[in-house]
Design an enzyme around this catalytic site. Structure first.
Site, PDB file in Angstrom:
ATOM      1  N   HIS A 233      42.921  37.658  41.677  1.00  0.00           N
ATOM      2  CA  HIS A 233      42.882  39.039  42.194  1.00  0.00           C
ATOM      3  C   HIS A 233      43.496  39.077  43.603  1.00  0.00           C
ATOM      4  O   HIS A 233      42.815  39.334  44.599  1.00  0.00           O
ATOM      5  CB  HIS A 233      41.417  39.472  42.219  1.00  0.00           C
ATOM      6  CG  HIS A 233      41.158  40.928  42.434  1.00  0.00           C
ATOM      7  ND1 HIS A 233      41.691  41.654  43.464  1.00  0.00           N
ATOM      8  CD2 HIS A 233      40.385  41.793  41.725  1.00  0.00           C
ATOM      9  CE1 HIS A 233      41.242  42.904  43.406  1.00  0.00           C
ATOM     10  NE2 HIS A 233      40.451  43.014  42.345  1.00  0.00           N
TER      11      HIS A 233
ATOM     12  N   GLU B  85      47.754  41.297  40.791  1.00  0.00           N
ATOM     13  CA  GLU B  85      46.894  40.297  40.163  1.00  0.00           C
ATOM     14  C   GLU B  85      47.526  39.792  38.863  1.00  0.00           C
ATOM     15  O   GLU B  85      48.131  40.576  38.130  1.00  0.00           O
ATOM     16  CB  GLU B  85      45.537  40.922  39.825  1.00  0.00           C
ATOM     17  CG  GLU B  85      44.907  41.680  40.991  1.00  0.00           C
ATOM     18  CD  GLU B  85      43.728  42.548  40.562  1.00  0.00           C
ATOM     19  OE1 GLU B  85      42.972  42.141  39.666  1.00  0.00           O
ATOM     20  OE2 GLU B  85      43.574  43.654  41.110  1.00  0.00           O
TER      21      GLU B  85
HETATM   22  C1  BG6 Z   1      40.690  45.752  40.461  1.00  0.00           C
HETATM   23  C2  BG6 Z   1      40.170  46.741  39.464  1.00  0.00           C
HETATM   24  O1  BG6 Z   1      41.125  44.606  39.801  1.00  0.00           O
HETATM   25  O2  BG6 Z   1      39.642  45.385  41.368  1.00  0.00           O
HETATM   26  C3  BG6 Z   1      39.614  47.947  40.212  1.00  0.00           C
HETATM   27  O3  BG6 Z   1      41.203  47.135  38.569  1.00  0.00           O
HETATM   28  C4  BG6 Z   1      38.552  47.519  41.205  1.00  0.00           C
HETATM   29  O4  BG6 Z   1      39.088  48.886  39.280  1.00  0.00           O
HETATM   30  C5  BG6 Z   1      39.167  46.474  42.131  1.00  0.00           C
HETATM   31  O5  BG6 Z   1      38.122  48.642  41.958  1.00  0.00           O
HETATM   32  C6  BG6 Z   1      38.203  45.925  43.185  1.00  0.00           C
HETATM   33  O6  BG6 Z   1      37.047  45.449  42.595  1.00  0.00           O
HETATM   34  P1  BG6 Z   1      35.845  44.945  43.487  1.00  0.00           P
HETATM   35  O7  BG6 Z   1      34.751  44.552  42.552  1.00  0.00           O
HETATM   36  O8  BG6 Z   1      36.349  43.749  44.253  1.00  0.00           O
HETATM   37  O9  BG6 Z   1      35.485  46.085  44.404  1.00  0.00           O
END
Ligand code: BG6
Length: 285
Positions: free
Chosen positions: A158, A259
């Site tokens: 991510h 990602e």
């Molecule tokens: C992304 C998702 O990968 O991560 C989003 O597609 C999400 O929907 C984002 O808001 C962040 O996620 P988190 O859990 O780190 O706030």
């Protein structure tokens, strides 16, 4: 030896040599800094991020595993799986930063997480390898099924990238790819480059390389990958940034997530003894 074990703000490996600066936290095997000699930081970390045991770090490269979001049925916690807040341990290092600017670290997910989880009760081994070089950052998530039954999982690297102004960047490589727009719920086809003009949360079906052009930083990055059916592009824009406690209200202008993963039905199935590798490489073009 150029790397050191740090405990502040949380434990991990940090390396500095000249202006080069790299870092990984043990929690989540979370790569949070990649800055080769003479370059600006490549990864973005929020100034509002929590660095607390059990809470995700906002920025760097969280490891999403074994489910994405709340999973396909929307009922799993924690969000994005347990790997990003679990403890991993350093299992190998190769440090030639002083000589050729390279540092390799390998982490293994702690045994307590590999088979004991109610939502994912399978025996497996998981490694995260990060290779920091002057030319690229390479990250690999390896998962091996060590049990007698097959299992299925999501995964993603991510990656939060630092940009000069997200409204000025262009993302090429996704032209013609279909995507789920998680903001509207529509399935659409990309036409041309992606530019960011509002809240963006898209899951593309694509194996292609991405080129991120940043005219404000004067930097072009190539993001390539393997073992990945999906590319996710995320920027929270104004309202969502304001609603997230670990994200500064104005910080959305300075980041973009690109990602590499296998999510939302493009998950990975491993039979007994099989191994999957998810790899992402961020190179200076
Ligand atoms: C992304 C998702 O990968 O991560 C989003 O597609 C999400 O929907 C984002 O808001 C962040 O996620 P988190 O859990 O780190 O706030």
């Amino acid at each position: 030896m150029a790397f050191e074990i740090i405990t502040n703000p949380i434990r991990g490996v940090e390396a500095r040599h000249g202006s080069a600066h790299h870092g990984v936290f043990d929690q989540g095997a979370h790569v949070w800094a990649y800055q080769p000699e003479g370059q600006a930081p490549v990864l973005w970390v929020s100034e509002q991020s929590t660095f607390s045991p059990g809470l995700p770090v906002r920025g760097g490269v969280p490891v999403v595993f074994p489910w994405f979001g709340a999973g396909l049925d929307g009922d799993l916690t924690p969000q994005h799986g347990f790997a990003r807040t679990a403890m991993w341990h350093l299992s190998d290092t190769k440090d030639t930063l002083d000589r050729d600017g390279r540092l390799l670290v390998e982490y293994e997910l702690d045994e307590a997480m590999t088979g004991q989880q109610d939502s994912f009760p399978f025996p497996y081994r998981a490694y995260l390898r990060a290779k920091f070089t002057p030319e690229y950052l390479g990250i690999e998530l390896e998962v091996t099924n060590t049990g007698p039954n097959e299992f299925t999982f999501d995964n993603a690297l991510h990656t939060y990238l630092a940009v000069g102004d997200v409204r000025e960047i262009s993302i090429s490589g996704l032209d013609g790819a279909t995507y789920l727009d998680k903001v509207t719920g529509e399935t659409l086809t990309q036409s041309g480059d992606v530019s960011i003009t509002g809240e963006t949360d898209r899951v593309y079906t694509s194996t292609s390389d991405i080129v991120l052009t940043d005219p404000v930083l004067g930097r072009t990055l190539t993001i390539s990958k393997s073992g990945s059916a999906n590319t996710i592009v995320w920027n929270p824009w104004i309202d969502k940034s304001a609603a997230m406690p670990d994200f500064g209200d104005d910080e959305w202008t300075s980041m973009i997530c690109i990602e590499a993963g296998n999510v939302l039905g493009s998950d990975v199935t491993l039979r007994p003894g099989e191994t999957h590798h998810l790899k992402q490489r961020i190179s200076f073009a």
